[in-house]
Design an enzyme around this catalytic site. Structure first.
Site, PDB file in Angstrom:
ATOM      1  N   ILE A   1       0.793  -1.274  -0.148  1.00  0.00           N
ATOM      2  CA  ILE A   1      -0.018   0.260   0.119  1.00  0.00           C
ATOM      3  C   ILE A   1       0.859   1.252  -0.063  1.00  0.00           C
ATOM      4  CG2 ILE A   1      -1.909   1.081   1.236  1.00  0.00           C
ATOM      5  CD1 ILE A   1      -2.448  -1.439   2.403  1.00  0.00           C
TER       6      ILE A   1
ATOM      7  N   ASN B   1     -10.134  -4.932   3.737  1.00  0.00           N
ATOM      8  CA  ASN B   1      -9.296  -5.798   2.594  1.00  0.00           C
ATOM      9  C   ASN B   1      -8.754  -5.228   1.506  1.00  0.00           C
ATOM     10  OD1 ASN B   1     -10.995  -7.548   4.664  1.00  0.00           O
ATOM     11  ND2 ASN B   1      -9.863  -9.249   3.683  1.00  0.00           N
TER      12      ASN B   1
ATOM     13  N   PHE C   1     -11.167 -21.826   2.591  1.00  0.00           N
ATOM     14  CA  PHE C   1     -10.958 -22.196   4.065  1.00  0.00           C
ATOM     15  C   PHE C   1     -12.470 -21.878   4.741  1.00  0.00           C
ATOM     16  CE2 PHE C   1      -6.632 -20.165   3.694  1.00  0.00           C
ATOM     17  CZ  PHE C   1      -5.968 -21.519   3.404  1.00  0.00           C
TER      18      PHE C   1
ATOM     19  N   SER D   1       2.663  -7.592   9.016  1.00  0.00           N
ATOM     20  CA  SER D   1       1.185  -7.659   8.811  1.00  0.00           C
ATOM     21  C   SER D   1       0.676  -8.873   8.686  1.00  0.00           C
ATOM     22  CB  SER D   1       0.710  -6.818   7.932  1.00  0.00           C
ATOM     23  OG  SER D   1       1.472  -7.311   6.442  1.00  0.00           O
TER      24      SER D   1
ATOM     25  N   LEU E   1      -6.505 -13.696   0.179  1.00  0.00           N
ATOM     26  CA  LEU E   1      -7.315 -14.797  -0.850  1.00  0.00           C
ATOM     27  C   LEU E   1      -7.113 -14.379  -2.254  1.00  0.00           C
ATOM     28  CD1 LEU E   1     -10.135 -16.434  -1.231  1.00  0.00           C
ATOM     29  CD2 LEU E   1     -11.446 -14.153  -1.036  1.00  0.00           C
TER      30      LEU E   1
ATOM     31  N   TYR F   1      -1.216  -9.063  16.104  1.00  0.00           N
ATOM     32  CA  TYR F   1      -1.332  -7.999  14.952  1.00  0.00           C
ATOM     33  C   TYR F   1      -2.195  -6.815  15.458  1.00  0.00           C
ATOM     34  CZ  TYR F   1      -1.971  -5.678  10.593  1.00  0.00           C
ATOM     35  OH  TYR F   1      -2.225  -4.909   9.368  1.00  0.00           O
TER      36      TYR F   1
ATOM     37  N   LYS G   1      -1.272  -2.677  16.282  1.00  0.00           N
ATOM     38  CA  LYS G   1      -2.187  -1.531  15.584  1.00  0.00           C
ATOM     39  C   LYS G   1      -2.891  -0.857  16.378  1.00  0.00           C
ATOM     40  CE  LYS G   1      -0.693  -2.146  11.374  1.00  0.00           C
ATOM     41  NZ  LYS G   1      -0.023  -1.232  10.890  1.00  0.00           N
TER      42      LYS G   1
ATOM     43  N   PHE H   1       3.552   3.496   7.197  1.00  0.00           N
ATOM     44  CA  PHE H   1       3.086   2.052   6.891  1.00  0.00           C
ATOM     45  C   PHE H   1       3.839   1.095   7.365  1.00  0.00           C
ATOM     46  CE2 PHE H   1       1.672   5.140   3.312  1.00  0.00           C
ATOM     47  CZ  PHE H   1       0.416   4.462   2.857  1.00  0.00           C
ATOM     48  N   ALA H   2       5.135   1.340   7.662  1.00  0.00           N
ATOM     49  CA  ALA H   2       6.032   0.326   7.824  1.00  0.00           C
ATOM     50  C   ALA H   2       5.560  -0.573   9.084  1.00  0.00           C
ATOM     51  CB  ALA H   2       7.393   0.705   8.169  1.00  0.00           C
TER      52      ALA H   2
ATOM     53  N   SER I   1      -5.888  -0.840  10.940  1.00  0.00           N
ATOM     54  CA  SER I   1      -6.531  -2.072  10.417  1.00  0.00           C
ATOM     55  C   SER I   1      -7.968  -2.094  10.938  1.00  0.00           C
ATOM     56  CB  SER I   1      -5.457  -3.307  10.650  1.00  0.00           C
ATOM     57  OG  SER I   1      -6.108  -4.298  10.241  1.00  0.00           O
TER      58      SER I   1
HETATM   59  N1  UFG Z   1      -9.324 -17.165   2.301  1.00  0.00           N
HETATM   60  C1  UFG Z   1      -9.403 -18.644   1.603  1.00  0.00           C
HETATM   61  N2  UFG Z   1      -8.320 -19.252   1.101  1.00  0.00           N
HETATM   62  C2  UFG Z   1      -7.236 -18.510   1.047  1.00  0.00           C
HETATM   63  C3  UFG Z   1      -6.890 -17.229   1.689  1.00  0.00           C
HETATM   64  C4  UFG Z   1      -8.205 -16.671   2.237  1.00  0.00           C
HETATM   65  O1  UFG Z   1     -10.480 -19.186   1.864  1.00  0.00           O
HETATM   66  O2  UFG Z   1      -6.201 -19.314   0.326  1.00  0.00           O
HETATM   67  C5  UFG Z   1     -10.505 -16.601   2.902  1.00  0.00           C
HETATM   68  C6  UFG Z   1     -10.192 -16.321   4.661  1.00  0.00           C
HETATM   69  O3  UFG Z   1     -10.355 -17.498   5.237  1.00  0.00           O
HETATM   70  C7  UFG Z   1     -11.370 -15.454   4.692  1.00  0.00           C
HETATM   71  C8  UFG Z   1     -10.931 -14.338   3.449  1.00  0.00           C
HETATM   72  O4  UFG Z   1     -10.455 -15.472   2.462  1.00  0.00           O
HETATM   73  O5  UFG Z   1     -12.365 -15.733   4.880  1.00  0.00           O
HETATM   74  C9  UFG Z   1     -10.384 -13.393   3.421  1.00  0.00           C
HETATM   75  O6  UFG Z   1      -9.075 -13.582   3.988  1.00  0.00           O
HETATM   76  P1  UFG Z   1      -7.679 -12.733   3.762  1.00  0.00           P
HETATM   77  O7  UFG Z   1      -6.587 -13.272   4.272  1.00  0.00           O
HETATM   78  O8  UFG Z   1      -7.436 -12.443   2.337  1.00  0.00           O
HETATM   79  O9  UFG Z   1      -7.999 -11.428   4.732  1.00  0.00           O
HETATM   80  P2  UFG Z   1      -8.343 -11.327   5.960  1.00  0.00           P
HETATM   81  O10 UFG Z   1      -9.897 -10.828   6.014  1.00  0.00           O
HETATM   82  O11 UFG Z   1      -8.179 -12.555   6.875  1.00  0.00           O
HETATM   83  O12 UFG Z   1      -7.367 -10.210   6.691  1.00  0.00           O
HETATM   84  C10 UFG Z   1      -7.906  -9.015   6.432  1.00  0.00           C
HETATM   85  C11 UFG Z   1      -6.426  -8.052   6.386  1.00  0.00           C
HETATM   86  C12 UFG Z   1      -5.537  -8.305   7.613  1.00  0.00           C
HETATM   87  C13 UFG Z   1      -6.513  -7.626   8.687  1.00  0.00           C
HETATM   88  C14 UFG Z   1      -7.601  -8.692   8.764  1.00  0.00           C
HETATM   89  C15 UFG Z   1      -8.613  -8.054   9.957  1.00  0.00           C
HETATM   90  O13 UFG Z   1      -5.741  -8.595   5.239  1.00  0.00           O
HETATM   91  O14 UFG Z   1      -4.376  -7.606   7.583  1.00  0.00           O
HETATM   92  O15 UFG Z   1      -8.382  -8.611   7.671  1.00  0.00           O
HETATM   93  O16 UFG Z   1      -9.460  -9.017  10.286  1.00  0.00           O
HETATM   94  F1  UFG Z   1      -5.790  -8.051   9.963  1.00  0.00           F
END
Ligand code: UFG
Length: 325
Positions: free
Chosen positions: A12, A169, A205, A76, A187, A140, A144, A72-73, A116
């Protein structure tokens, strides 16, 4: 405005660096390249290479103070933060304390912090407004929130305006810059990488959540829209002390909806394996963004998911090995 961007070589941060340059700001980057990419920096940009954990280095960088700092640093990865919490406290909180200490003694007039949605944990009410209680559920998120507190106290004591932008996200790409984490946990890049390289595994997942199609719902926001919110926070009228803003679209998409949109954008068939739930994933997280619209004049794009996937797909096809090629 002269602006220092910490983490300007990250996902970002690098997109924001380009957006600010395009708006005529005088930008410098501080990065230790622990997770950032040199290739993500514009050629010739003034660079302070080093760590926020080195207080002497941070003092030297702030000796010629910028007008504003965008911070930003940070590390995460939510899962990694649970396994190695002190790595996160040391780097994220410790580094921010060094930075704020130098900022407090300098002439910096404005500070914008990358916070976040993780500060909310698993809220009861959707959409999530900035009034929701902050109850992080992982280290994490704790780091924050701790930085928000340190920033609020410093901004109040010193008397400068500060902003914490709570991203939902982040995803998508700009023309030159995209998402390249190692390991990648998110994702959309995991899904698109698996389409570019059949050797890369992808699974959903959990499909037994209490949502209409059983998969988790998230608020996906384009990285260029996030970058523009930083520009607005930098350029707008702000009151002294800390202001917090959610950056999300008020629209939730389930994992299955993301897969369907990705199939439409890429023209590929997507029929993933279903795996058990990933520990710690809330069923639904959607931002209320009225405050950012009202105070910052921020307008995330309306065709969110389609343009996110089209832009990210173009970037991943152009960079099948990320910034390595
Ligand atoms: N998911 C999958 N397969 C994958 C990766 C993710 O099904 O390979 C699902 C996860 O279970 C979740 C959704 O996709 O339901 C989104 O997952 P992400 O990992 O992309 O994002 P998150 O919502 O877990 O994380 C985001 C930010 C984080 C922050 C978090 C706050 O990326 O930095 O929201 O809850 F901390």
């Amino acid at each position: 405005m002269k602006v220092l961007i910490t983490g300007g070589a990250g996902y970002i941060g690098s997109v924001t660096t380009r957006v600010l340059l395009a708006r005529g700001h005088d930008v410098e980057v501080l990065d230790d390249f622990s997770t950032g990419h040199r290739e993500a920096l514009p050629p010739g940009i003034p660079l302070h290479e080093g760590s926020l954990l080195d207080a002497g280095f941070v003092d030297r960088v702030l000796a010629a103070p910028p007008d504003a700092v965008l911070h930003f640093a940070a590390f995460s990865l939510v899962g990694e933060s649970a396994a190695h919490p002190l790595k996160y406290y040391r780097n994220n909180v410790g580094g921010s304390v060094n930075l704020l200490d130098a900022v407090a003694r300098s002439g910096v007039r404005r500070f914008v912090f990358s916070s976040s949605a993780a500060v909310y944990g698993e809220p009861d009410e959707m959409p999530i407004t900035e009034h929701a209680p902050t109850r992080p559920v992982n280290p994490y998120g704790h780091t924050k929130l701790a930085i928000e507190w340190a920033l609020a106290d410093t901004a109040a004591a010193v008397g400068f305006p500060a902003v914490a932008l709570r991203y939902f996200n982040a995803c998508g790409a700009s023309r030159e810059l995209g998402e390249d984490h190692e390991p990648e946990t998110h994702l959309i890049p995991r899904l698109l990488r698996s389409l570019v390289d059949p050797g890369v595994d992808f699974a959903v997942f959990g499909d037994d959540y209490p949502t209409p199609d059983g998969t988790c719902i998230r608020d996906y926001v384009h990285v260029v829209d996030l970058a523009e919110a930083h520009a607005l926070a930098l350029e707008g009228d702000l009151r002294p002390g800390l202001s917090v803003y959610n950056l999300g679209t008020e629209t939730g998409a389930s994992v299955r909806e993301v897969l369907a949109a990705a199939a439409a954008v890429t023209g590929r068939e997507i029929a993933p394996r279903i795996e058990p739930r990933r520990p710690g994933d809330p069923a639904r997280l959607v931002a209320g963004n009225a405050r950012a619209r009202r105070d910052l004049g921020w307008r995330p794009r309306a065709d969110g998911l389609t343009s996110i996937l089209a832009d990210a797909w173009r970037w991943h096809r152009d960079h099948p090995r990320g910034y390595r090629g």
